[in-house]
Motif scaffolding. Sequence first.
Motif, PDB file in Angstrom:
ATOM      1  N   TRP A  66      27.029  59.911 -54.824  1.00 20.28           N
ATOM      2  CA  TRP A  66      28.146  58.824 -55.283  1.00 20.28           C
ATOM      3  C   TRP A  66      28.901  58.179 -54.188  1.00 20.28           C
ATOM      4  CZ3 TRP A  66      29.494  55.637 -59.482  1.00 20.28           C
ATOM      5  CH2 TRP A  66      30.890  55.158 -59.266  1.00 20.28           C
TER       6      TRP A  66
ATOM      7  N   LEU B 117      29.116  58.409 -64.659  1.00 20.48           N
ATOM      8  CA  LEU B 117      28.928  57.486 -63.486  1.00 20.48           C
ATOM      9  C   LEU B 117      28.208  56.320 -63.651  1.00 20.48           C
ATOM     10  CD1 LEU B 117      28.081  60.333 -60.985  1.00 20.48           C
ATOM     11  CD2 LEU B 117      30.111  59.425 -61.256  1.00 20.48           C
TER      12      LEU B 117
ATOM     13  N   GLN C 244      22.291  55.066 -59.032  1.00 20.57           N
ATOM     14  CA  GLN C 244      22.171  55.951 -60.377  1.00 20.57           C
ATOM     15  C   GLN C 244      20.969  56.836 -60.001  1.00 20.57           C
ATOM     16  OE1 GLN C 244      24.275  56.169 -63.111  1.00 20.57           O
ATOM     17  NE2 GLN C 244      23.310  57.892 -63.388  1.00 20.57           N
TER      18      GLN C 244
ATOM     19  N   MET D   3      28.391  48.945 -54.520  1.00 16.43           N
ATOM     20  CA  MET D   3      27.579  50.260 -54.466  1.00 16.43           C
ATOM     21  C   MET D   3      26.200  49.921 -53.986  1.00 16.43           C
ATOM     22  SD  MET D   3      29.429  52.727 -55.627  1.00 16.43           S
ATOM     23  CE  MET D   3      28.072  53.882 -55.918  1.00 16.43           C
TER      24      MET D   3
ATOM     25  N   GLN E 278      28.683  54.323 -51.702  1.00 21.75           N
ATOM     26  CA  GLN E 278      29.567  53.194 -51.871  1.00 21.75           C
ATOM     27  C   GLN E 278      29.396  52.548 -50.398  1.00 21.75           C
ATOM     28  OE1 GLN E 278      33.244  55.501 -52.658  1.00 21.75           O
ATOM     29  NE2 GLN E 278      32.835  54.932 -55.296  1.00 21.75           N
TER      30      GLN E 278
ATOM     31  N   ILE F 185      21.631  59.685 -57.523  1.00 15.95           N
ATOM     32  CA  ILE F 185      22.638  60.527 -58.025  1.00 15.95           C
ATOM     33  C   ILE F 185      21.732  61.662 -59.185  1.00 15.95           C
ATOM     34  CG2 ILE F 185      24.568  60.911 -59.542  1.00 15.95           C
ATOM     35  CD1 ILE F 185      25.628  58.323 -58.270  1.00 15.95           C
TER      36      ILE F 185
ATOM     37  N   LEU G 214      29.559  52.726 -62.401  1.00 14.49           N
ATOM     38  CA  LEU G 214      28.633  51.740 -61.727  1.00 14.49           C
ATOM     39  C   LEU G 214      28.622  50.330 -62.305  1.00 14.49           C
ATOM     40  CD1 LEU G 214      25.559  54.350 -60.685  1.00 14.49           C
ATOM     41  CD2 LEU G 214      27.205  53.102 -59.289  1.00 14.49           C
TER      42      LEU G 214
END
Length: 234
Positions: free
Chosen positions: A98, A225, A113, A108, A102, A116, A229
Amino acid sequence: METETLAAVSEVDFSLMALFLRATLTVKIVMAILVISSIWSWAVVIQKHMNFRSARNEVADFEELFWSGQPLDEVYDELEDDPRGGTERIFMSGMREWRRSQRTSGKMIAGAQARIDRAMNVAISREQDELTEGLGVLATIGAISPFVGLFGTVWGIKYAFEEIAIQQSTNLAVVAPGIAEALLATALGLLAAIPAVIFYNKLSANADSITARYEGFADEFSVILSRQLEAAEG
């Protein structure tokens, strides 16, 4: 005659140690292998039981911390140097990806996603491998010990028949000790195999249960998350 035979048999020592010492070298080796295998399997069982208990406690403790309302960045900073268990390592892998996703602008990087989720899946796979480590030993011991014991029995009976031929007598005092020594090998094989099979099935189920808790946590964390996002992109 029958009285003399029974008297001769009664004088034979049928204790386990005596049976072992009277056995041929091959049967002794078989028995020693089976005893060592049994001790090894019990060592694995005890070690895995302790590991699984520790893993379950760690999952419960971390889930309590995770849902305590403390900011996830603070939790990450606290655990970064020394994650203690599987759930913490899964969390760390997700948070690490995560943070790497960034940009300096706060946006992002695309596909965050998916990355992750993959990072956490890899972490889960590692934890699963650690949970199941050693269970193959139990499966192997449970599968082959009866056959190893049977080999010892067949060899011992072969030797007993050779003694019959050499002494040219089927007297019970001649036959009984050799048969008893041979059957001891089968008994030791079963003694090693039965607990190994039972605990292999139980520990495999326990490992699956703990892995399911890891996967459940990863899914919940992924949902959190995902919301963040979407909020950042919006």
